[in-house]
Enzyme design. Structure first.
Site, PDB file in Angstrom:
ATOM      1  N   HIS A  46       6.549   5.582  -8.897  1.00 52.72           N
ATOM      2  CA  HIS A  46       7.601   5.896  -7.939  1.00 52.72           C
ATOM      3  C   HIS A  46       8.903   5.142  -8.216  1.00 52.72           C
ATOM      4  O   HIS A  46       9.831   5.175  -7.406  1.00 52.72           O
ATOM      5  CB  HIS A  46       7.122   5.581  -6.514  1.00 52.72           C
ATOM      6  N   ASP A 175       0.183  -0.617   1.515  1.00 50.66           N
ATOM      7  CA  ASP A 175       0.915   0.614   1.206  1.00 50.66           C
ATOM      8  C   ASP A 175      -0.082   1.604   0.623  1.00 50.66           C
ATOM      9  O   ASP A 175      -0.590   1.402  -0.479  1.00 50.66           O
ATOM     10  CB  ASP A 175       2.026   0.290   0.206  1.00 50.66           C
ATOM     11  N   MET A 176      -0.371   2.651   1.358  1.00 50.18           N
ATOM     12  CA  MET A 176      -1.380   3.599   0.889  1.00 50.18           C
ATOM     13  C   MET A 176      -0.948   5.044   1.084  1.00 50.18           C
ATOM     14  O   MET A 176      -0.207   5.379   2.017  1.00 50.18           O
ATOM     15  CB  MET A 176      -2.712   3.386   1.623  1.00 50.18           C
ATOM     16  N   LYS A 228     -12.236  11.424   6.701  1.00 51.23           N
ATOM     17  CA  LYS A 228     -11.422  10.500   7.505  1.00 51.23           C
ATOM     18  C   LYS A 228      -9.975  10.479   7.021  1.00 51.23           C
ATOM     19  O   LYS A 228      -9.040  10.516   7.820  1.00 51.23           O
ATOM     20  CB  LYS A 228     -12.028   9.097   7.461  1.00 51.23           C
ATOM     21  N   GLY A 308      -0.935  -6.675  -0.904  1.00 52.55           N
ATOM     22  CA  GLY A 308       0.374  -7.101  -1.396  1.00 52.55           C
ATOM     23  C   GLY A 308       0.307  -8.225  -2.409  1.00 52.55           C
ATOM     24  O   GLY A 308       1.292  -8.478  -3.119  1.00 52.55           O
TER      25      GLY A 308
END
Length: 342
Positions: A46, A175-176, A228, A308
């Site tokens: 990204h 962050d997922m 889920k 992190g």
């Protein structure tokens, strides 16, 4: 082939590409720094790797590089803005800054954005808040790019979700994506001719595979936690659209302006010192991290990290030795920095 590029060189190269694409200088600097920081922290998919796609969207008019967010609704601790199809990075930075400003007054601030564009790495805005001493939660919806559980065709978004807590010894930032691996991770793994650590989706025969190429071909990425993750993706989509008065994934699909074109996003900032003193925060964080450190690792000599922590280690390594880049990707961005796109 891989090579390493110094952080400052990457920032300057991306900035020049953005300036040639028509971004105002201030926005070009902010966006270039954000892309480079993303690659610096190890989220290569990204960062530099997304520059070409962003430039393509700008050239097609899918991103308005001059647009600014405009206020739609003010409810005190909640504000809703129209992103006006502006740059996703600068819109998101603005939204998190506003959420923190509100949190300074109320303890909690929620800013929702409608009609915005791809924010690149969602974790950037968690780090942004934590750097200023705020806890944060943010997420975005996306176009359909993942099958709901029990389906073979795409019908739900990947809808990245971020949580962040400031910590003096290194922020805790989660962050997922809603898939086991993002499409960006599939791409970077394929470019390195590697396999995924665990199965990440289905091949043409409907079998789980750790080979990224067949998953990219079928677009049957595996939801995190199977049903889920599928359910959470749907709820994040609905919450972001309702809170922002914006588009759902189904509506984004109708816009048809690339990844996340016209998406809805939510940014929540919390001032933890309005609830606890610093000693309590430090104790809660350090006791938890100590317990993680004392866990028995699966492999001999292994370690258990808090969310992190590996990003911080990668950041330090890449600042010292340079950021790993795929030479083909780097050469394309170099070309964009030297020649104006048609």
């Amino acid at each position: 082939m891989m090579k390493r590029i110094a952080f400052d060189v990457m920032v300057e190269t991306i900035k020049q590409a953005f300036l040639l694409a028509g971004l105002p200088e201030e926005k070009a600097i902010i966006c270039a720094k954000t892309h480079a920081e993303t690659s610096r922290d190890g989220v290569y998919s990204h960062g530099l790797n997304r520059v070409e796609r962003f430039l393509d969207f700008v050239s097609k008019g899918w991103v308005d590089v001059h647009a600014e967010p405009t206020l739609d609704l003010n409810l005190g601790s909640i504000e809703i803005y129209n992103g006006n199809m502006g740059i996703g990075i600068t819109n998101s930075i603005f939204a998190m800054d506003r959420a923190m400003d509100i949190a300074k007054q109320y303890g909690l601030g929620l800013v929702a954005l409608n009609n915005t564009t791809h924010w690149m790495r969602g974790g950037s805005y968690g780090w942004q808040a934590a750097d200023k001493g705020f806890m944060a939660i943010c997420w975005t919806n996306t176009e359909s790019c993942m099958p709901a559980w029990g389906a073979t065709s795409g019908g739900i978004g990947n809808n990245p979700f971020i949580m962040a807590i400031p910590r003096q010894g290194g922020h805790v930032v989660f962050d997922m994506a809603m898939s086991q691996y993002s499409y960006g991770k599939l791409e970077t793994t394929r470019l390195k001719n590697e396999k995924l650590p665990f199965p990440g989706g289905f091949d043409q025969e409907g079998k789980l595979t750790d080979d990224p190429a067949p998953i990219e071909a079928t677009r049957r990425i595996l939801p995190t936690g199977y049903w889920k993750g599928s359910g959470l993706a749907i709820m994040l989509d609905l919450f972001s659209a309702i809170l922002s008065k914006g588009r759902t994934t189904a509506d984004i699909d109708l816009v048809g302006q690339g990844a996340c074109g016209g998406c809805s996003q939510v940014f929540i900032a919390i001032d933890p010192l309005k609830i606890n003193d610093q000693a309590f925060l430090d104790q809660a964080l350090e006791h938890t991290i100590t317990q993680l450190r004392n866990s028995t690792p699966v492999t001999t000599g292994g370690e258990v990290n808090y969310p992190g922590e590996r990003s911080l280690k990668t950041r330090a390594e890449n600042m010292q030795w340079g950021i790993p880049v795929d030479e083909g990707v780097w050469n394309k961005v170099l070309g964009f920095s030297q020649t104006k796109m048609p």
